[in-house]
Motif scaffolding. Structure first.
Motif, PDB file in Angstrom:
ATOM      1  N   ILE A 112      16.546 -21.332   9.454  1.00 53.85           N
ATOM      2  CA  ILE A 112      15.323 -21.958   8.926  1.00 53.85           C
ATOM      3  C   ILE A 112      15.568 -23.441   8.696  1.00 53.85           C
ATOM      4  N   HIS A 113      16.686 -23.749   8.073  1.00 55.61           N
ATOM      5  CA  HIS A 113      17.050 -25.151   7.809  1.00 55.61           C
ATOM      6  C   HIS A 113      17.182 -25.928   9.122  1.00 55.61           C
ATOM      7  N   HIS A 114      17.857 -25.328  10.088  1.00 53.71           N
ATOM      8  CA  HIS A 114      18.049 -25.982  11.382  1.00 53.71           C
ATOM      9  C   HIS A 114      16.709 -26.232  12.073  1.00 53.71           C
ATOM     10  N   HIS A 115      15.819 -25.252  12.008  1.00 51.57           N
ATOM     11  CA  HIS A 115      14.503 -25.427  12.639  1.00 51.57           C
ATOM     12  C   HIS A 115      13.709 -26.545  11.952  1.00 51.57           C
ATOM     13  N   ALA A 116      13.804 -26.609  10.649  1.00 49.04           N
ATOM     14  CA  ALA A 116      13.123 -27.683   9.921  1.00 49.04           C
ATOM     15  C   ALA A 116      13.692 -29.048  10.341  1.00 49.04           C
ATOM     16  N   LYS A 117      15.010 -29.133  10.498  1.00 47.33           N
ATOM     17  CA  LYS A 117      15.626 -30.389  10.969  1.00 47.33           C
ATOM     18  C   LYS A 117      15.181 -30.714  12.393  1.00 47.33           C
ATOM     19  N   GLU A 127       7.231 -40.966  20.287  1.00 43.25           N
ATOM     20  CA  GLU A 127       6.931 -42.334  20.707  1.00 43.25           C
ATOM     21  C   GLU A 127       5.604 -42.835  20.136  1.00 43.25           C
ATOM     22  N   GLY A 128       4.536 -42.120  20.418  1.00 42.56           N
ATOM     23  CA  GLY A 128       3.224 -42.592  20.003  1.00 42.56           C
ATOM     24  C   GLY A 128       2.828 -42.077  18.635  1.00 42.56           C
ATOM     25  N   VAL A 129       1.844 -42.742  18.045  1.00 40.97           N
ATOM     26  CA  VAL A 129       1.358 -42.361  16.721  1.00 40.97           C
ATOM     27  C   VAL A 129       0.758 -40.955  16.765  1.00 40.97           C
ATOM     28  N   GLU A 130      -0.021 -40.672  17.821  1.00 46.15           N
ATOM     29  CA  GLU A 130      -0.660 -39.362  17.933  1.00 46.15           C
ATOM     30  C   GLU A 130       0.387 -38.251  18.034  1.00 46.15           C
ATOM     31  N   GLN A 131       1.388 -38.484  18.868  1.00 47.02           N
ATOM     32  CA  GLN A 131       2.451 -37.490  19.029  1.00 47.02           C
ATOM     33  C   GLN A 131       3.225 -37.322  17.715  1.00 47.02           C
ATOM     34  N   LYS A 132       3.475 -38.417  17.033  1.00 47.74           N
ATOM     35  CA  LYS A 132       4.187 -38.380  15.755  1.00 47.74           C
ATOM     36  C   LYS A 132       3.385 -37.556  14.745  1.00 47.74           C
ATOM     37  N   MET A 133       2.076 -37.753  14.732  1.00 50.15           N
ATOM     38  CA  MET A 133       1.216 -37.012  13.807  1.00 50.15           C
ATOM     39  C   MET A 133       1.229 -35.515  14.127  1.00 50.15           C
ATOM     40  N   GLN A 134       1.233 -35.162  15.397  1.00 55.15           N
ATOM     41  CA  GLN A 134       1.281 -33.748  15.779  1.00 55.15           C
ATOM     42  C   GLN A 134       2.578 -33.099  15.282  1.00 55.15           C
ATOM     43  N   HIS A 135       3.684 -33.782  15.477  1.00 57.73           N
ATOM     44  CA  HIS A 135       4.973 -33.249  15.018  1.00 57.73           C
ATOM     45  C   HIS A 135       5.039 -33.193  13.494  1.00 57.73           C
ATOM     46  N   GLU A 136       4.449 -34.181  12.861  1.00 66.07           N
ATOM     47  CA  GLU A 136       4.429 -34.176  11.404  1.00 66.07           C
ATOM     48  C   GLU A 136       3.607 -32.987  10.893  1.00 66.07           C
ATOM     49  N   MET A 137       2.488 -32.700  11.546  1.00 66.84           N
ATOM     50  CA  MET A 137       1.670 -31.543  11.149  1.00 66.84           C
ATOM     51  C   MET A 137       2.451 -30.242  11.353  1.00 66.84           C
ATOM     52  N   GLN A 138       3.227 -30.145  12.427  1.00 66.79           N
ATOM     53  CA  GLN A 138       4.065 -28.960  12.649  1.00 66.79           C
ATOM     54  C   GLN A 138       5.068 -28.793  11.511  1.00 66.79           C
ATOM     55  N   LEU A 139       5.705 -29.902  11.140  1.00 67.55           N
ATOM     56  CA  LEU A 139       6.684 -29.861  10.056  1.00 67.55           C
ATOM     57  C   LEU A 139       6.008 -29.465   8.740  1.00 67.55           C
TER      58      LEU A 139
END
Length: 172
Positions: A112-117, A127-139
């Motif tokens: 679980i810890h590794h997946h969160a990292k 790279e892009g703001v949109e992509q960053k936001m998508q990954h942030e929402m996943q996290l």
């Protein structure tokens, strides 16, 4: 007349013609010389002016570059600080999961810890703001699910000994 005399006479006539030409064109030659001197001075002044402008432009670029570099260094330092805080939070999360699920195998907590990292790194490297936001929402979804699983377990609302919803997110 001998050949030598003819040559001497020819030489003097050429010299006379040259002298007459120079006398006739002396005004024009003086004007040309004066125009050349003025053109050289104008060119020298123009070069000095352009040199000063170039030095000024270089100074502006250096100042802008230094300011941008300073801002970039500050941003990088803040990014490193933020990243360290994220990692510390993820470590705290791992300990919290282990404390909440006392029968949870250590390898599951590490997974679980590794997946969160992994999600954090994806967000960080986007790279892009949109992509960053998508990954942030996943996290955020992942962290919220972990928190919800843990809360439900501690409140006794679930009898599962594993954070099932969290593990399902990892399987995706």
């Amino acid at each position: 007349m001998t050949m030598l005399n003819k040559l001497i006479k020819l030489l003097y006539s050429v010299k006379d013609e040259n002298l007459k030409w120079q006398q006739a064109n002396q005004g024009n030659l003086a004007k040309l010389k004066h125009a050349r001197i003025l053109a050289e001075k104008a060119l020298e002044a123009e070069l000095k002016k352009k040199s000063v402008l170039l030095e000024h432009d270089i100074s502006l670029l250096k100042t802008r570059h230094d300011a941008e570099l300073s801002m970039f260094k500050t941003k990088c330092k803040q990014d490193v600080k933020d990243y360290k805080q994220y990692l510390a939070s993820l470590d705290q999360l791992k300990f919290s999961i282990q404390a909440s699920y006392t029968d949870l195998p250590e390898v599951v907590a590490f997974t679980i810890h590794h997946h969160a990292k992994y999600l954090l790194n994806n967000m960080w490297d986007a790279e892009g703001v949109e992509q960053k936001m998508q990954h942030e929402m996943q996290l955020i979804r992942f962290m919220t699910t972990i928190h919800e699983d843990t809360r439900l377990y501690l409140e006794g609302a679930t009898t599962e000994n594993l954070p099932q919803r969290t593990l399902k997110l990892i399987q995706r």
